[in-house]
Design an enzyme around this catalytic site. Structure first.
Site, mmCIF file in Angstrom:
data_model
loop_
_atom_site.group_PDB
_atom_site.id
_atom_site.type_symbol
_atom_site.label_atom_id
_atom_site.label_comp_id
_atom_site.label_asym_id
_atom_site.label_seq_id
_atom_site.Cartn_x
_atom_site.Cartn_y
_atom_site.Cartn_z
ATOM 1 N N CYS A 153 6.598 -88.762 -46.317
ATOM 2 C CA CYS A 153 6.956 -88.028 -47.531
ATOM 3 C C CYS A 153 7.856 -86.834 -47.186
ATOM 4 O O CYS A 153 7.848 -86.320 -46.060
ATOM 5 C CB CYS A 153 5.705 -87.476 -48.205
ATOM 6 S SG CYS A 153 4.600 -88.723 -48.856
ATOM 7 N N CYS A 189 -0.210 -85.101 -47.811
ATOM 8 C CA CYS A 189 0.684 -83.944 -47.696
ATOM 9 C C CYS A 189 -0.054 -82.648 -48.017
ATOM 10 O O CYS A 189 0.190 -81.613 -47.384
ATOM 11 C CB CYS A 189 1.895 -84.111 -48.607
ATOM 12 S SG CYS A 189 3.100 -85.290 -47.956
ATOM 13 N N GLU A 207 11.803 -93.639 -45.610
ATOM 14 C CA GLU A 207 11.038 -94.891 -45.694
ATOM 15 C C GLU A 207 11.397 -95.822 -44.544
ATOM 16 O O GLU A 207 12.444 -95.675 -43.913
ATOM 17 C CB GLU A 207 11.284 -95.556 -47.054
ATOM 18 C CG GLU A 207 10.747 -94.684 -48.188
ATOM 19 C CD GLU A 207 10.866 -95.305 -49.564
ATOM 20 O OE1 GLU A 207 11.512 -96.374 -49.699
ATOM 21 O OE2 GLU A 207 10.304 -94.716 -50.511
ATOM 22 N N GLU A 219 7.520 -83.747 -48.121
ATOM 23 C CA GLU A 219 6.792 -82.514 -47.806
ATOM 24 C C GLU A 219 6.445 -82.434 -46.323
ATOM 25 O O GLU A 219 6.596 -81.384 -45.690
ATOM 26 C CB GLU A 219 5.496 -82.430 -48.625
ATOM 27 C CG GLU A 219 5.709 -82.333 -50.126
ATOM 28 C CD GLU A 219 5.807 -83.679 -50.830
ATOM 29 O OE1 GLU A 219 6.302 -84.644 -50.218
ATOM 30 O OE2 GLU A 219 5.386 -83.751 -51.984
ATOM 31 N N CYS A 246 1.181 -85.812 -52.409
ATOM 32 C CA CYS A 246 0.068 -86.747 -52.213
ATOM 33 C C CYS A 246 -1.039 -86.040 -51.417
ATOM 34 O O CYS A 246 -0.842 -84.952 -50.857
ATOM 35 C CB CYS A 246 0.550 -87.999 -51.479
ATOM 36 S SG CYS A 246 0.847 -87.754 -49.715
HETATM 37 N N1 THU Z 1 6.905 -89.272 -51.959
HETATM 38 C C1 THU Z 1 7.196 -88.064 -51.403
HETATM 39 O O1 THU Z 1 8.053 -87.966 -50.516
HETATM 40 N N2 THU Z 1 6.519 -86.981 -51.852
HETATM 41 C C2 THU Z 1 5.621 -86.994 -52.877
HETATM 42 O O2 THU Z 1 5.094 -85.945 -53.236
HETATM 43 C C3 THU Z 1 5.281 -88.245 -53.526
HETATM 44 C C4 THU Z 1 5.903 -89.469 -52.977
HETATM 45 C C5 THU Z 1 7.672 -90.434 -51.513
HETATM 46 C C6 THU Z 1 6.933 -91.447 -50.688
HETATM 47 C C7 THU Z 1 7.757 -92.688 -50.940
HETATM 48 O O3 THU Z 1 8.870 -92.678 -50.051
HETATM 49 C C8 THU Z 1 8.276 -92.514 -52.349
HETATM 50 O O4 THU Z 1 8.165 -91.131 -52.636
HETATM 51 C C9 THU Z 1 7.525 -93.320 -53.392
HETATM 52 O O5 THU Z 1 6.168 -93.093 -53.319
#
Ligand code: THU
Length: 157
Positions: free
Chosen positions: A72, A115, A63, A74, A112
C-alpha cells in the site's frame, strides 16, 4: 459484566479550511498518486509523510503479479521515510486516491488494518500523535492520531 464504547474522533473539512501545512501535505499526497503502479486494481493511492525535520516523503501503492508482494501507499511512504531519515520523527500523514476513471475519489479512503499497525509503530516511536489526513474530492477527514484509528492496538510484547 461491563460494556464500553470506543469513539472515533474525526474532523471533516474542506481543503480551504486546512492549515497551510495540512494543505501542503494533501497536495503532496495527491501528487504522490502519480507514482502508483496498480495494473491489477487500477486503484491509485498516494501518501505523504511529514517528518519533524521538515521533509515530506511520498509513497504510492505498488502492485505485483504475486499479489501478496504488493504494498500500500502508506507503508511505501512510511518505510521509505524511516529508512532514509531514521533520526526524524513522523508528524502527519496524508492519503489520496484516484479510481479507475482517473478521478480523485469523492469520499476519503482510509488506511487498511496492516497500514494502521505499521503507522502506529512510527507514532509510538515519535512519542506523540501523528495526524492522519484522508483526502477526498468532496471532503477531507482529519484523525488526530493513528491510535485513534486503531483502538485496542497491539504495541508491545
Ligand atoms: N491501497 C492503498 O495503497 N492504500 C489504502 O489505504 C487502501 C488500498 C491499495 C492496495 C491496492 O494496490 C489497491 O489500493 C486496491 O486495494
Amino acid at each position: 459484566m461491563r460494556h464500553e464504547t470506543i469513539k472515533l474522533e474525526l474532523t471533516a473539512a474542506g481543503y480551504d479550511e486546512l492549515t497551510e501545512r495540512e494543505r501542503l501535505l494533501v497536495d503532496a499526497a495527491r501528487a504522490a498518486v502519480e507514482g502508483s503502479y496498480a495494473p491489477y486494481s487500477n486503484f491509485h493511492v498516494g501518501a505523504a509523510v511529514l517528518l519533524d525535520n521538515g521533509e515530506i516523503v511520498k509513497g504510492a501503492n505498488q502492485e505485483n503479479a504475486a499479489t501478496p508482494s504488493s504494498l500500500c501507499a502508506e507503508r511505501t511512504a512510511a518505510y521509505w521515510a524511516h529508512a532514509n531519515f531514521p533520526a526524524a520523527r513522523f508528524e502527519a500523514i496524508a492519503i489520496a486516491a484516484r479510481d479507475a476513471s482517473g478521478r480523485e475519489v469523492e469520499a476519503p479512503i482510509s488506511p487498511c488494518g496492516a497500514c494502521r499497525q505499521a503507522l502506529l509503530q512510527y507514532e509510538t516511536l515519535a512519542g506523540r500523535d501523528v495526524k492522519v489526513i484522508l483526502a477526498g474530492s468532496r471532503e477531507i477527514y482529519i484523525a488526530p492520531s493513528v491510535k485513534s484509528l486503531l483502538p485496542l492496538a497491539f504495541t508491545e510484547f
